[in-house]
Design an enzyme around this catalytic site. Structure first.
Site, PDB file in Angstrom:
ATOM      1  N   ARG A 192       0.826  -1.204   0.000  1.00 60.64           N
ATOM      2  CA  ARG A 192       0.000   0.000   0.000  1.00 60.64           C
ATOM      3  C   ARG A 192       0.858   1.250   0.000  1.00 60.64           C
ATOM      4  NH1 ARG A 192      -2.585   1.147   4.488  1.00 60.64           N
ATOM      5  NH2 ARG A 192      -4.134   2.488   3.500  1.00 60.64           N
ATOM      6  N   LYS A 237       4.049  -8.337  11.929  1.00 58.51           N
ATOM      7  CA  LYS A 237       3.369  -8.469  10.645  1.00 58.51           C
ATOM      8  C   LYS A 237       3.740  -9.780   9.961  1.00 58.51           C
ATOM      9  CE  LYS A 237       2.362  -6.040   6.331  1.00 58.51           C
ATOM     10  NZ  LYS A 237       2.426  -4.753   5.602  1.00 58.51           N
ATOM     11  N   ARG A 275      -1.557   3.165  12.974  1.00 59.74           N
ATOM     12  CA  ARG A 275      -0.496   2.526  13.737  1.00 59.74           C
ATOM     13  C   ARG A 275      -0.689   2.798  15.218  1.00 59.74           C
ATOM     14  NH1 ARG A 275       4.949   4.867  11.564  1.00 59.74           N
ATOM     15  NH2 ARG A 275       3.860   4.382   9.624  1.00 59.74           N
TER      16      ARG A 275
END
Length: 330
Positions: free
Chosen positions: A127, A192, A326
């Site tokens: 992204r 992640k 975040r």
């Protein structure tokens, strides 16, 4: 870098059988010299394969996740009583998403369920223009084409449905309890593991075409990890046995299930499940559009897939693919 030629692909297939294979035997099978085999091995190592040589035994591929094989993917897929997807395997590609977007731009007829999966991406994309690290054979690089007849507005919550499909897949195969970060990241133990990139082509009110890109870290080489600017993990750190072909089949199957559900009822039956998996539930987070940023408490998503943030006692929903979320630094 060019895609591997016939000899390199034959060597890859031989290495993918497991164990050691001698350079002399490979040379005899391919009708080339041992020196030529050695050069092919060096070029394969240059694109990221972990191949090692032991004197007297030959070459071996140090890769527990294996390589993609069309026949195995199809067999796993059929075993799930699924038969609609058309799955293509590419050794090297610029980007699986870009390949499908090019076909859309060229007005090619694509069926929903067309899948492009590759061993390596030379221009993998995340992204907001980020690079997606894509070493050869190490991870999963996957894109799925889907046609939605209800217009671009109806596709707004698509990444929510896709995140749940990834959850379904990893739960079914590996019994892993992942978390989801709005709008499109998959976390495991606060690190992640995977990401989603949904790209759209169409009109606000008419049919639209979607390319759903999914990248899952399987066995990330240490040399590539230095280029990743956030905490990450891969499946090999949590599961010893990973069959990449089985993973492709299961991911395709669960995507089909979630997309069918989405086309019928939107996020009506999904958004609450997503909230149970919300990686930042109740935490102070920061939203950033590139031009401004603000903080608040993450309250999950609303029925349309927007992120709900509580600020000064008031809860507001925010939408848009260019917003990043975040955890706030205290």
């Amino acid at each position: 870098m060019k895609a591997p030629d016939g000899n390199k692909l034959a060597i890859l297939n031989a290495l993918n059988q497991g164990g050691f294979i001698s350079g002399q035997l490979l040379g005899e099978q391919l009708g080339i010299s041992r020196a030529a085999v050695s050069k092919h091995m060096q070029s394969l190592q240059a694109i990221g394969l972990d191949i090692f040589k032991v004197s007297g035994k030959g070459y071996s591929l140090n890769n527990s996740v294996g390589l993609l094989e069309q026949n195995k993917i199809q067999q796993y897929y059929q075993d799930l009583n699924a038969s609609t997807a058309q799955i293509e395997v590419h050794p090297i590609i610029d980007s699986t998403n870009s390949e499908l977007m090019r076909r859309i731009a060229a007005k090619q007829t694509l069926d929903s369920g067309t899948v492009v999966v590759a061993e390596m991406q030379q221009a993998g994309r995340g992204r907001r223009g980020r690079v997606w690290q894509s070493p050869f054979g190490a991870n999963l690089y996957y894109s799925y084409f889907w046609r939605l007849d209800d217009g671009l507005q109806a596709a707004m919550g698509m990444s929510i449905a896709v995140g749940l499909a990834v959850y379904d897949t990893l739960k079914a195969l590996y019994q892993l309890d992942i978390e989801l970060k709005w709008p499109n990241d998959i976390y495991l133990n606060k690190e992640k593991l995977a990401g989603v990139l949904v790209e759209l082509d169409g009109q606000p009110q008419g049919p639209c075409q979607l390319v759903i890109g999914i990248g899952i870290n399987l066995q990330m080489p240490a040399s590539y990890s230095q280029q990743i600017d956030q905490a990450w993990t891969d499946l090999s750190q949590h599961r010893q046995q990973i069959d990449k072909n089985q993973l492709v089949a299961y991911l395709t199957y669960h995507l089909e299930q979630r997309l069918t559900q989405y086309s019928q009822t939107g996020l009506h039956d999904m958004y609450q499940q997503w909230n149970l998996l919300n990686a930042f539930a109740g935490q102070c987070v920061e939203l950033n559009t590139g031009h401004r940023s603000w903080r608040g408490i993450c309250e999950g998503i609303d029925p349309q897939g927007g992120i709900r943030i509580r600020q000064d006692g008031e809860v507001k929903s925010y939408y848009g693919g260019e917003i990043s979320l975040r955890k706030a630094v205290q």
